[in-house]
Scaffold this active site. Structure first.
Site, mmCIF file in Angstrom:
data_model
loop_
_atom_site.group_PDB
_atom_site.id
_atom_site.type_symbol
_atom_site.label_atom_id
_atom_site.label_comp_id
_atom_site.label_asym_id
_atom_site.label_seq_id
_atom_site.Cartn_x
_atom_site.Cartn_y
_atom_site.Cartn_z
ATOM 1 N N TYR A 38 0.821 -1.215 0.000
ATOM 2 C CA TYR A 38 0.000 0.000 0.000
ATOM 3 C C TYR A 38 0.855 1.265 0.000
ATOM 4 O O TYR A 38 0.344 2.362 -0.235
ATOM 5 C CB TYR A 38 -0.912 0.051 1.232
ATOM 6 N N HIS A 96 0.274 -11.636 1.640
ATOM 7 C CA HIS A 96 -0.742 -10.804 0.985
ATOM 8 C C HIS A 96 -1.513 -11.578 -0.084
ATOM 9 O O HIS A 96 -2.740 -11.507 -0.153
ATOM 10 C CB HIS A 96 -0.092 -9.560 0.377
#
Length: 264
Positions: A38, A96
């Site tokens: 992110y 992830h």
């Protein structure tokens, strides 16, 4: 793990992310979710440092990107995430996506080492199907605590719910995109339940997840949206409400990249 957190996906502008996380923490949120991918861990960490909240009262989660899932890279990635966050440890570290350099033995072996060293408290995976989660639970040297997936009334993840609830599995589900990026507001069943409770369809969706014992991490940037999500904790659904929402019976995935294991 607090059952309502703040997600920070696509908060890649420093000031926006910093202010959103700080506002959330001041409002009462105690669960913050981020990821190295992110590119906002520094802003999240600075907001945590600026908030008048004891570290022991926070639940902080981040994720290792697919390109860093080889054994040595997992270790380096986690250490760099901690440095950006300004923390000695994170409460939960996720794989992830089961893609890129992911190898169930090497990747989860590195996660186990991080846990033994005290750099992470719990091990998580994200975007794992039942089959991949079953393999991870069987192989992992340390318990798999959570699987973070897209989940909302339009994608109820029934098979994952059933598998995670088994005693021998005992894995928490964490829902990203828990209000289907606002699409829940157009669903008649959710609007009806919302009207009954003097709430919004988004709040009802979050309450429905809580009834399923699923943690929700909706993204919100404005104070009003953060407050609306927070007030979902006051919405108590009854069995009839839950059945009404269950009967929506739709399967609409919003996050569907090529690396998604369901596409293989």
């Amino acid at each position: 793990m607090p059952m309502l957190g703040i997600g920070t996906y696509q908060m890649d502008e420093y000031e926006e992310c910093f202010e959103s996380v700080l506002t959330a923490l001041e409002m009462g949120y105690r669960h913050v979710d981020t990821a190295e991918g992110y590119e906002n861990e520094d802003a999240v960490g600075d907001a945590i440092a600026a908030a008048d909240v004891d570290r022991e009262d926070l639940f902080v989660a981040t994720k290792v990107s697919p390109e860093n899932l080889a054994y040595d890279h997992v270790i380096t990635s986690a250490e760099e995430s901690l440095e950006r966050l300004g923390l000695d440890y994170v409460d939960l570290l996720y794989v992830h996506w089961p893609a890129g350099d992911y190898d169930v033995h090497d990747t989860l072996g590195a996660f186990a080492e991080l846990r033994e060293e005290g750099l992470i408290e719990k091990i998580g995976v994200s975007n794992f199907t039942v089959e991949l989660l079953e393999e991870a639970v069987e192989v992992a040297e340390e318990p798999i605590f959570a699987n973070q997936v897209e989940m909302h009334p339009l994608l109820p993840q029934r098979k994952l719910q059933q598998f995670c609830a088994q005693e021998e599995t005992d894995v928490e589900l964490v829902a990203y995109s828990p209000i289907a990026r606002g699409d829940v507001s157009d669903v008649d069943a959710l609007r009806e339940v919302a009207e009954k409770h003097d709430a919004t369809p988004e709040q009802v969706s979050l309450a429905w997840l809580r009834e399923k014992e699923v943690t929700a991490i909706p993204k919100a940037t404005s104070r009003d949206h953060l407050r609306d999500n927070w007030l979902s904790l006051d919405v108590d659904l009854d069995d009839e409400d839950v059945e009404t929402i269950d009967d929506i019976d739709r399967e609409e995935r919003l996050v569907d990249p090529d690396v998604g294991p369901w596409n293989e």
